[in-house]
Motif scaffolding. Structure first.
Motif, mmCIF file in Angstrom:
data_model
loop_
_atom_site.group_PDB
_atom_site.id
_atom_site.type_symbol
_atom_site.label_atom_id
_atom_site.label_comp_id
_atom_site.label_asym_id
_atom_site.label_seq_id
_atom_site.Cartn_x
_atom_site.Cartn_y
_atom_site.Cartn_z
ATOM 1 N N MET A 1 24.663 -14.412 92.980
ATOM 2 C CA MET A 1 23.512 -15.040 93.362
ATOM 3 C C MET A 1 23.825 -16.684 92.837
ATOM 4 O O MET A 1 24.308 -17.142 91.937
ATOM 5 N N PHE A 2 22.973 -17.379 93.706
ATOM 6 C CA PHE A 2 23.150 -18.788 93.352
ATOM 7 C C PHE A 2 21.420 -19.045 92.839
ATOM 8 O O PHE A 2 20.295 -18.957 93.644
ATOM 9 N N SER A 3 21.474 -19.990 91.625
ATOM 10 C CA SER A 3 20.222 -20.217 91.323
ATOM 11 C C SER A 3 20.087 -21.637 91.097
ATOM 12 O O SER A 3 21.273 -22.325 90.619
ATOM 13 N N PHE A 4 18.960 -22.339 91.102
ATOM 14 C CA PHE A 4 18.823 -23.680 91.058
ATOM 15 C C PHE A 4 17.617 -24.335 90.221
ATOM 16 O O PHE A 4 16.663 -23.606 89.953
ATOM 17 N N GLY A 5 17.979 -25.609 89.566
ATOM 18 C CA GLY A 5 16.951 -26.209 88.704
ATOM 19 C C GLY A 5 17.030 -27.519 88.685
ATOM 20 O O GLY A 5 17.969 -27.948 88.946
ATOM 21 N N LYS A 6 16.030 -28.140 87.794
ATOM 22 C CA LYS A 6 16.306 -29.672 87.617
ATOM 23 C C LYS A 6 17.459 -30.095 86.635
ATOM 24 O O LYS A 6 17.837 -31.093 86.582
#
Length: 681
Positions: A357-362
């Motif tokens: 899983m690749f997750s993203f945020g600021k």
């Protein structure tokens, strides 16, 4: 003199820390807890009833007294008399400000009514995976009854707010045997007369649900293993993830730059290996805390783990285009004239079967927490499917939460991002001296930093100084070794999603006259600085081009790149090589929006690893002065008569990369306090 902490506040904080430290109880920044008690009103001198409750945006596990909102109970409860009804309940949040006691502490959250209106001294609202599994099951009400009997009541889905607080208060009043409620599609709320009783009731609800799901549930809630979807072995999996991360990060950053996080835990891999994962992923997450961070659903690659890399790349691009179109359609289906503008259509979660899983945020923490929340959602799906069927709240309700004006107000309260927020920097030679100063400055300006150094202990120490894995990661790199360089960029991809800013700083200095300079001296000097910079820049360009987000490459060259001094043939020649690499790469990489610039320091003695390693003694001997006078000597020969420190070089790197010089490439910035002989012309 600070006033002593109220006993009820101390008990509340201790309880919050215990509950929030265990992910089985609630997710990061999820849920809230409160306590009611009596304190002296400084205006009247009499007693007044107060409520302390976790404020908006806080985290139970790390909650401090400053993170509590403090409200007068008489005024909070009086709001019942002016409540205009569910259609206008959002207006009540502003009314909480008129209930604050003194300065009031943190901003009250939307859940304040739930705590204030329930007639119990202590209330815990939590988001445990086990409780949400019941809350999101198709027959959740019946399962709640079966699990808890009459000690826990069911509350149908209702968006958090004043009406939900009234609903729970009514249940508490009508069912004195109840110790809490399951909130449909949301979580649980428990209460008690004391802090201990409230915590005991909350934990009983959570553990009872865990046991119920384990004993009542079927063995394979996600279905059998899907043929061909067995996870890759650990080495191949992480190699594939590192290859894919820059591409996926670039796709997830089309609306705004994002930092990435990678998770290949067993729970993620097992979910993606099962036959039911496409159906369940398409249903999306349910608990408001989940989808506010993960978006309503993830992007899921529909190819097996052994698919050809080119096919995977092409398919991810197709799926990303489709995802953006579907998300925009979702927004159009539910938006009203008063809805906030669409915040972006890129996915926050990308699932790749067999890989992870690749997750993203600021920032890194936000990206990591988004992944943790999706893992919570997977656990919820598992529990719900084990005893029933996963049935999240309707899409329209998800939209009402995601584009809630109250959530928008919370976003507006967040501090302005730092100049280098979302950028990932790799600095070579960052274990000491100039490189260390650069790493510190970039991190202070918001960048995630790969601290690269041949000395592993030094690199690790600097990474720890910068704040640990959410801020910085240490990598051991000999810049003459192509494999170590490639491994450093793979680490960057897995840790943060890729690289945006590279500083070629690693170096040594061999200061000898021509006739004393051996071929080995020459080769070693050039291998580390000329060849090493070339190798690092080449790998950086590969990653940056794959991301498609542009980038910065900065060379720490030297005044010696243009100034001819005595007894310095190997060092000065390799610095001239680096200086021309800046020009060559600026010309070549500009088409990819990659800017290449240089910094030309001089006389950086204090804090310099090179000078401490013998270079200082050699240069002092060349000039016929004592070594401890070298910095002063260099300063006096400059136009400004000022000594140059590592921090001054770091300032120049930030000036080149911090967002103001967006149209500058191929530039060399002198940081030498003014050496006329080194003026560029």
């Amino acid at each position: 003199m600070a006033s002593a902490t109220h006993p009820e506040v101390a008990a509340l904080l201790a309880r919050s820390h215990r509950l929030g430290s265990d992910p089985r109880n609630t997710n990061y920044a999820g849920g809230n807890a409160s306590a009611k008690g009596t304190a002296t009103d400084p205006v009247t001198g009499g007693d007044t009833e107060l409520m302390w409750v976790k404020g908006s945006g806080g985290d139970l596990g790390t909650l401090t007294e400053d993170g509590l909102a403090v409200l007068r109970l008489d005024r909070l409860r009086a709001l019942r008399d002016v409540y205009p009804g569910v259609e206008r309940e959002d207006e009540m949040v502003a009314a909480f400000d008129y209930c604050l006691h003194g300065k009031g502490g943190a901003a009250p959250s939307i859940d304040t009514a739930m705590h204030g209106l329930v007639d119990a001294a202590h209330v815990d609202h939590l988001h445990p995976d086990s409780g949400i599994a019941l809350a999101c099951a198709a027959d959740g009400e019946a399962l709640t009854k079966e699990c808890y009997g009459d000690r826990v009541a069911w509350v149908p889905w209702r968006r958090p707010g004043f009406q939900l607080g009234l609903d729970i208060a009514a249940i508490k009043e009508s069912a004195p045997q109840a110790v809490g409620v399951v909130l449909g599609g949301h979580g649980i709320t428990a209460w008690g007369a004391t802090a201990e009783e409230c915590e005991r009731n909350a934990l009983w609800m959570i553990r009872t649900a865990e046991t119920f799901l384990a004993e009542r549930g079927k063995a394979e809630p996600f279905g059998p293993l899907r043929p061909g979807y067995t996870p890759l072995d650990a080495d191949r999996r992480r190699e594939r993830a590192a290859q894919l991360a820059p591409l996926i990060r670039g796709l997830a950053s089309q609306d705004r730059p994002q930092v990435g996080h990678f998770d290949d835990s067993d729970a993620v891999l097992d979910f993606l290996a099962r036959t039911e994962h496409p159906r369940l992923a398409a249903l999306g997450t349910s608990c408001p805390d989940h989808f506010l961070r993960t978006k309503v659903r993830p992007l899921v690659l529909d190819l097996p783990p052994d698919a050809e890399p080119d096919a995977v790349t092409a398919r991810l691009r197709q799926l990303h285009t489709a995802y953006r179109e579907e998300y925009a359609a979702y927004y159009r289906r539910h938006a009203t004239p008063s809805s906030p503008a669409m915040r972006g259509a890129d996915p926050a979660i990308v699932l790749v079967p067999g890989v992870g899983m690749f997750s993203f945020g600021k920032d890194k923490q936000t990206a990591r927490v988004a992944g943790e929340f999706y893992l919570n959602a997977v656990n919820v799906m598992r529990g719900a499917e084990a005893v029933s069927a996963y049935s999240p709240i309707e899409e329209a309700e998800k939209f009402r939460i995601e584009y809630w004006e109250l959530e928008e107000a919370k976003l507006r309260r967040m501090p302005k991002p730092k100049p280098l927020a979302t950028r990932v920097a790799l600095v070579t030679g960052a274990g000491s001296g100039i490189g260390k100063a650069i790493a510190h400055r970039l991190a202070a300006e918001g960048a995630c930093v790969l601290v690269a150094d041949v000395d592993a202990a030094n690199a690790a120490a600097v990474a720890e100084e910068l704040g640990g894995p959410d801020k910085a990661v240490a990598v051991t790199v000999d810049v003459t070794d192509e494999q170590q360089i490639a491994a450093a960029f793979r680490t960057a991809a897995l840790a943060f999603g890729g690289v945006d800013l590279v500083v070629n700083n690693a170096g040594i200095s061999i200061s000898k006259p021509l006739l004393e300079t051996s071929a080995q001296d020459w080769d070693r000097q050039h291998a580390i600085m000329a060849r090493g910079s070339f190798l690092v820049s080449r790998e950086a360009a590969r990653v940056m081009t794959e991301q498609g987000l542009g980038g910065d490459i900065v060379y720490i060259a030297s005044k010696n790149a243009v100034f001819a001094g005595p007894n310095n043939i190997a060092y000065s020649a390799t610095k001239a090589d680096q200086a021309h690499q800046v020009r060559l790469l600026a010309a070549e990489l500009g088409a990819h929006a990659i800017r290449v610039n240089g910094v030309n320091p001089d006389g950086v003695v204090r804090g310099s690893g090179i000078f401490a390693g013998g270079w200082g003694a050699q240069r002092a001997a060349t000039y016929g002065i004592e070594e401890d006078k070298l910095g002063e000597f260099y300063a006096q020969r400059t136009l400004l008569k000022r000594e140059v420190l590592p921090e001054h070089v770091a300032n120049a790197v930030f000036a080149l990369t911090g967002g103001e010089l967006t149209h500058t490439t191929g530039l060399h910035v002198p940081v030498d306090a003014g050496v006329a002989a080194a003026f560029l012309r």
